[in-house]
Design a protein around this motif. Structure first.
Motif, mmCIF file in Angstrom:
data_model
loop_
_atom_site.group_PDB
_atom_site.id
_atom_site.type_symbol
_atom_site.label_atom_id
_atom_site.label_comp_id
_atom_site.label_asym_id
_atom_site.label_seq_id
_atom_site.Cartn_x
_atom_site.Cartn_y
_atom_site.Cartn_z
ATOM 1 N N VAL A 154 0.837 -1.200 0.000
ATOM 2 C CA VAL A 154 0.000 0.000 0.000
ATOM 3 C C VAL A 154 0.875 1.255 0.000
ATOM 4 O O VAL A 154 0.627 2.200 -0.760
ATOM 5 C CB VAL A 154 -0.950 -0.012 1.214
ATOM 6 N N LEU A 197 2.333 1.839 -3.449
ATOM 7 C CA LEU A 197 1.352 2.344 -4.408
ATOM 8 C C LEU A 197 1.004 3.800 -4.134
ATOM 9 O O LEU A 197 0.770 4.581 -5.067
ATOM 10 C CB LEU A 197 0.089 1.477 -4.369
ATOM 11 N N ILE A 198 0.971 4.184 -2.863
ATOM 12 C CA ILE A 198 0.722 5.589 -2.531
ATOM 13 C C ILE A 198 1.898 6.450 -2.994
ATOM 14 O O ILE A 198 1.713 7.532 -3.579
ATOM 15 C CB ILE A 198 0.489 5.741 -1.018
ATOM 16 N N ILE A 242 -2.435 5.079 -5.970
ATOM 17 C CA ILE A 242 -3.580 5.261 -5.088
ATOM 18 C C ILE A 242 -3.240 6.372 -4.102
ATOM 19 O O ILE A 242 -2.068 6.744 -3.959
ATOM 20 C CB ILE A 242 -3.948 3.968 -4.320
ATOM 21 N N THR A 243 -4.257 6.890 -3.437
ATOM 22 C CA THR A 243 -4.014 7.966 -2.468
ATOM 23 C C THR A 243 -4.083 7.469 -1.024
ATOM 24 O O THR A 243 -3.507 8.083 -0.130
ATOM 25 C CB THR A 243 -5.038 9.095 -2.650
ATOM 26 N N GLU A 244 -4.799 6.369 -0.792
ATOM 27 C CA GLU A 244 -4.934 5.818 0.548
ATOM 28 C C GLU A 244 -5.480 4.404 0.444
ATOM 29 O O GLU A 244 -5.917 3.969 -0.634
ATOM 30 C CB GLU A 244 -5.889 6.672 1.388
ATOM 31 N N GLY A 273 -14.596 1.408 -2.296
ATOM 32 C CA GLY A 273 -13.253 1.956 -2.466
ATOM 33 C C GLY A 273 -12.217 0.874 -2.722
ATOM 34 O O GLY A 273 -11.304 1.049 -3.541
ATOM 35 N N GLU A 312 -12.498 -0.367 -6.287
ATOM 36 C CA GLU A 312 -12.062 0.632 -7.265
ATOM 37 C C GLU A 312 -10.559 0.584 -7.510
ATOM 38 O O GLU A 312 -10.090 0.949 -8.592
ATOM 39 C CB GLU A 312 -12.457 2.033 -6.787
ATOM 40 N N ILE A 313 -9.775 0.161 -6.510
ATOM 41 C CA ILE A 313 -8.319 0.159 -6.673
ATOM 42 C C ILE A 313 -7.743 -1.248 -6.837
ATOM 43 O O ILE A 313 -6.527 -1.425 -6.837
ATOM 44 C CB ILE A 313 -7.623 0.839 -5.475
ATOM 45 N N GLU A 341 -4.917 -2.001 -9.348
ATOM 46 C CA GLU A 341 -3.557 -1.583 -9.011
ATOM 47 C C GLU A 341 -2.799 -2.721 -8.318
ATOM 48 O O GLU A 341 -1.585 -2.873 -8.498
ATOM 49 C CB GLU A 341 -3.594 -0.346 -8.097
#
Length: 658
Positions: free
Chosen positions: A343, A346-347, A352-354, A361, A364-365, A368
Motif C-alpha cells: 500500500v 502504491l501511494i 492510489i491515495t490511501e 473503495g 475501485e483500486i 492496481e
C-alpha cells in the motif's frame, strides 16, 4: 464436502439428543405486536389493538394478555416522551411469551433524555442478596451528554419476599420536562438450594472443559495456579476436550446422554441454549447477586456492571426472564489486516491515495494490486523458498482481498446491505430472515467481484491467513483472537512485509448500516457435583472475569477485554500503543499484530452486533457460509438464486418448517 459432512453429523447428533428429551408444554404465541410505535400527543391509543395470543394446549388466550408497565397517563402529558412496556401472556401451565414495545409520543418538548443499558427482563432469587433496580443503568441528556442517573425515579418496585412476575418503572426528566420511561419485568423465584453460606476447608477438585489452542490453554493453566494460591483447597483441572468448539459441544452432548460432565464448560451462545434445554446448567443469578460470593459492588473495577453491556445482554438472552446462564470469556470481533508495504509503495507511486475503508473503495483500486502482484510474489517467494510451480500457482490464484470466514462474511455483509440474518419469536424459536432482496443484492455484489475478494477454500486452504502471510493476498478479514496467525515472517530484525490493521470495511451506500460481528465463547456452570464444588466453580468463573485476569488474558491472547476498566488501565493503553510495558521498547511479531488488531477493534466498538441464540443456529450458520462460498469462490460455478435457495432450504429443514 467437508462442511456438508459436518452439517449432517451435527444434525444427527441434534436429532438423537432431541429423542432423549421429554415432550413439554409449549409456550403460547403472540401475534400482531408492533415493537416500535410512534404517535403524536392527542392521538388515541389502545395497546391491545390488533394483538392476539394462541396456545397449542389452551387455544385462544387473548384474554390473558397483560401490558406490564403501560400507563395511560402517558397520553395526557403534552411534553411527550419515550416509554417502554411489555406485552405478556401466560398459559395454564406457566409457559409464557413476551414482547417489548417502545412507545414514542411526540409532544411539544424536544426529546433529549434517554435511559441506557436497561436490562428489560431480570430475575432475582429470594434471599440471594440485595437487588439493585438500577444495576448498570444510565440516564443521559443528549444536549450536553450530562449524566442524569441520580435523578432516576423508581416506581412500583415489588417486595423481594414472594415469587412471581412483576413490573417496575424507571423514569427520568430534565429541567425542561423532556423525559424517558422504561419498564422492567422482574421475575422473583424461590431461594435456591445450591448456595452455601461458607466455603469448606476440605479439598475440592473441579474440572473445566475447553477446546482452545496452546496459548489460551497455557493462560488457563496459569489462572488455575493463581486461583489455587487464593484458595489452597481448590484444584482446578483444565482439560482440552475437542479440537474445536463444535467437537467440544458434541462431547458435552455425549456426556449429557450418559457420560460425566465437567463443572465448567466453554461454549458459543447457541451451545448454551442447547445445554439449558437439557437442564444441565445452573442459573448464575444467585451467585451474581450474593452478598457473600457475588461481585463487589463497591469496587468500580470489579463490579458486575463493569462487564461490557453487549456481553451482559448476550449472556442474559437465553430466556424471557433474563437469567444469566453463562458469562463472557474469550471475545473477539473481525478486523481488516493488510499489507502495508505494498500500500505504501502504491501511494508513493501515485497509483492510489490511501487504503480505502469501504468495499466500493477497495474494489475501485483492485486493478492496481493485480498490476504489481507478480513482482511481489517473486520477491516474497525467494524468502519463502517456493518452487517454480508454487510461484506460478500463487500468481494464478492471486486475489487482492480475502475473507477468513465465509459464515461471518454472509452474516456481517447482509447487515451492511440493510438486511437481517436470524431472530427469535415470542416463544424463543429460531427464525430465518435472510430470504430477502437485501441478501440477493449483497450476494450479487460480491459475486460480481469474486475475482477480487475470495475465501480460503479458493486456495484449498483452511484459513486465508495462510496466504496473507505468504504475500499471496494483500488484505484479509479475520478475528482479532486469531489475528496473530497473519503475522508475516520476522527475521534479522525485519518482516517479510510491513502490516497494518484497520476496522472492517463497510458499504459506502449505506454507512448507517455499518456492522462488525461480536463473537467468541462464554463459560457456564453445570449441575454436577456437590454444592461446595458448584461454589468453587463459581469462584473460579468470577476469578476469570476479574479485571486483573482479564487484563493479563487479553494482552496474552489478543482477545477483547470483557471489562470497561481493563481498557482504562495504563498497561492496556501501553499495549494498544504498540509498546512493551516499559513504554519504550516497540512490540514485535505476533504481539505487535495483537496490539494493532485490538486498536482497530476499539475503533469499531460502536458497530458490534450479535444474533440471539437458539437451538440449530450454528447449523444455519454453516448453511449461509456454504451459500456465500458458492457465489464468491472462483472455483465454484453457482448462481446467487440457487446458492441462497440452498441456505433457505437448510434453515427451513433445521427449524422443522419443511
Amino acid at each position: 464436502m467437508k462442511k456438508i459432512f459436518i452439517l449432517i453429523s451435527v444434525l444427527a447428533i441434534g436429532i438423537g439428543l432431541s429423542a432423549c428429551v421429554e415432550v413439554r408444554n409449549t409456550a403460547p404465541t403472540l401475534t400482531g405486536v408492533e415493537n416500535e410505535i410512534i404517535i403524536q400527543f392527542g392521538d388515541s391509543f389502545d395497546p391491545a389493538t390488533g394483538i392476539t395470543a394462541e396456545d397449542a394446549q389452551d387455544g385462544d388466550i387473548t384474554a390473558n394478555i397483560e401490558f406490564s408497565g403501560y400507563n395511560s397517563a402517558w397520553l395526557q402529558d403534552s411534553r411527550g416522551g419515550v416509554y417502554e412496556y411489555t406485552v405478556y401472556v401466560e398459559d395454564s401451565e406457566g409457559a409464557s411469551a413476551s414482547e417489548t414495545v417502545t412507545l414514542t409520543i411526540e409532544g411539544s418538548v424536544e426529546q433529549t433524555v434517554s435511559l441506557e443499558y436497561v436490562q428489560r427482563a431480570r430475575t432475582y432469587y429470594i434471599g440471594s442478596g440485595n437487588y439493585d433496580p438500577l444495576q448498570g443503568v444510565q440516564a443521559i441528556d443528549s444536549r450536553d451528554d450530562s449524566d442524569l442517573t441520580e435523578d432516576i425515579v423508581i416506581e412500583g418496585l415489588p417486595a423481594l419476599t414472594r415469587p412471581g412476575r412483576f413490573t417496575y418503572t424507571l423514569r427520568v426528566e430534565n429541567e425542561l420536562g423532556a423525559s424517558a420511561t422504561t419498564s422492567v419485568s422482574l421475575t422473583i423465584k424461590n431461594e435456591v438450594d445450591y448456595l452455601p453460606d461458607t466455603l469448606t476447608t476440605d479439598d475440592i477438585e473441579i474440572t473445566l472443559w475447553h477446546s482452545n489452542g496452546s496459548t489460551i490453554e497455557g493462560a488457563l493453566g496459569l489462572y488455575a495456579e493463581q486461583f489455587n494460591e487464593l484458595y489452597p483447597n481448590i484444584t482446578v483441572n483444565i482439560q482440552k476436550n475437542g479440537d474445536n468448539y463444535d467437537q467440544l459441544r458434541q462431547n458435552i452432548v455425549s456426556a449429557i446422554k450418559g457420560g460425566t460432565l465437567p463443572n465448567i464448560v466453554q461454549g458459543y451462545p447457541d451451545h448454551v441454549v442447547e445445554y439449558l434445554s437439557n437442564n444441565v446448567i445452573l442459573s448464575l443469578n444467585p451467585f451474581i447477586d450474593s452478598e457473600t460470593w457475588g461481585y463487589d459492588a463497591t469496587d468500580p473495577d470489579n463490579r458486575f456492571e463493569d462487564i461490557l453491556w453487549n456481553y451482559r445482554q448476550e449472556n442474559s438472552g437465553y430466556t424471557n426472564d433474563g437469567e444469566f446462564y453463562s458469562l463472557p470469556f474469550n471475545k473477539s470481533t473481525e478486523v481488516m489486516i493488510y499489507n502495508k508495504s505494498i500500500v505504501d509503495d502504491l501511494i508513493e507511486s501515485g497509483a492510489i491515495t490511501e487504503f480505502p475503508n469501504t468495499w466500493q473503495g477497495l474494489f475501485e483500486i483492485s486493478d492496481e494490486f493485480f498490476a504489481v502482484k507478480d513482482d511481489y510474489i517473486d520477491e516474497y517467494s525467494a524468502t519463502l523458498a517456493l518452487t517454480n510451480d508454487e510461484i506460478e500457482a500463487a500468481k494464478e490464484l492471486f486475489a487482492p482481498y480475502s475473507y477468513d470466514s465465509d459464515e461471518n462474511a454472509f452474516i456481517t455483509l447482509i447487515r451492511q446491505w440493510g438486511g437481517e440474518y436470524t431472530s427469535i419469536d415470542s416463544e424463543r424459536n429460531g427464525m430465518y430472515d435472510f430470504d430477502s432482496d437485501e441478501a440477493v443484492d449483497m450476494l450479487t455484489y460480491f459475486s460480481n467481484h469474486r475475482s477480487e475478494l475470495t475465501i480460503a477454500s479458493h486456495w484449498r486452504a483452511d484459513y486465508a491467513s495462510d496466504l496473507f502471510k505468504k504475500g499471496q493476498t494483500f488484505m484479509t478479514i479475520g478475528s482479532t483472537g486469531g489475528a496473530y496467525y497473519n503475522t508475516p515472517a520476522f527475521e534479522n530484525g525485519a518482516y517479510l512485509f510491513d502490516f497494518e490493521v484497520a476496522p472492517i470495511p463497510y458499504n459506502a451506500e449505506l454507512p448507517e448500516e455499518r456492522a462488525a460481528i461480536q463473537q467468541g465463547t462464554n463459560l457456564s456452570l453445570t449441575k454436577v457435583g456437590t454444592d461446595q464444588e458448584k461454589l468453587a466453580s463459581w469462584l473460579f468463573l468470577k476469578f476469570l472475569t476479574s479485571k486483573e485476569t482479564q487484563l493479563d488474558f487479553t494482552m496474552k491472547t489478543g482477545y477483547q477485554p470483557i471489562r470497561s476498566s481493563v481498557y482504562e488501565t495504563a498497561a492496556y493503553q501501553t499495549f494498544l500503543s504498540g509498546f512493551e510495558q516499559d513504554g519504550t521498547t516497540p512490540l514485535e511479531g505476533e504481539m505487535l499484530m495483537r496490539s494493532k488488531a485490538a486498536s482497530a477493534a476499539m475503533l469499531q466498538s460502536d458497530f458490534l452486533f450479535y444474533d440471539p441464540a437458539f437451538i440449530g443456529s450454528s447449523t444455519i450458520r454453516t448453511g449461509v457460509g456454504v451459500a456465500f462460498a458458492r457465489v464468491v469462490d472462483p472455483n465454484e460455478d453457482d448462481t446467487v438464486a440457487s446458492a441462497l435457495a440452498y441456505a433457505v432450504s437448510e434453515a427451513r429443514r433445521i427449524l422443522g418448517l419443511t
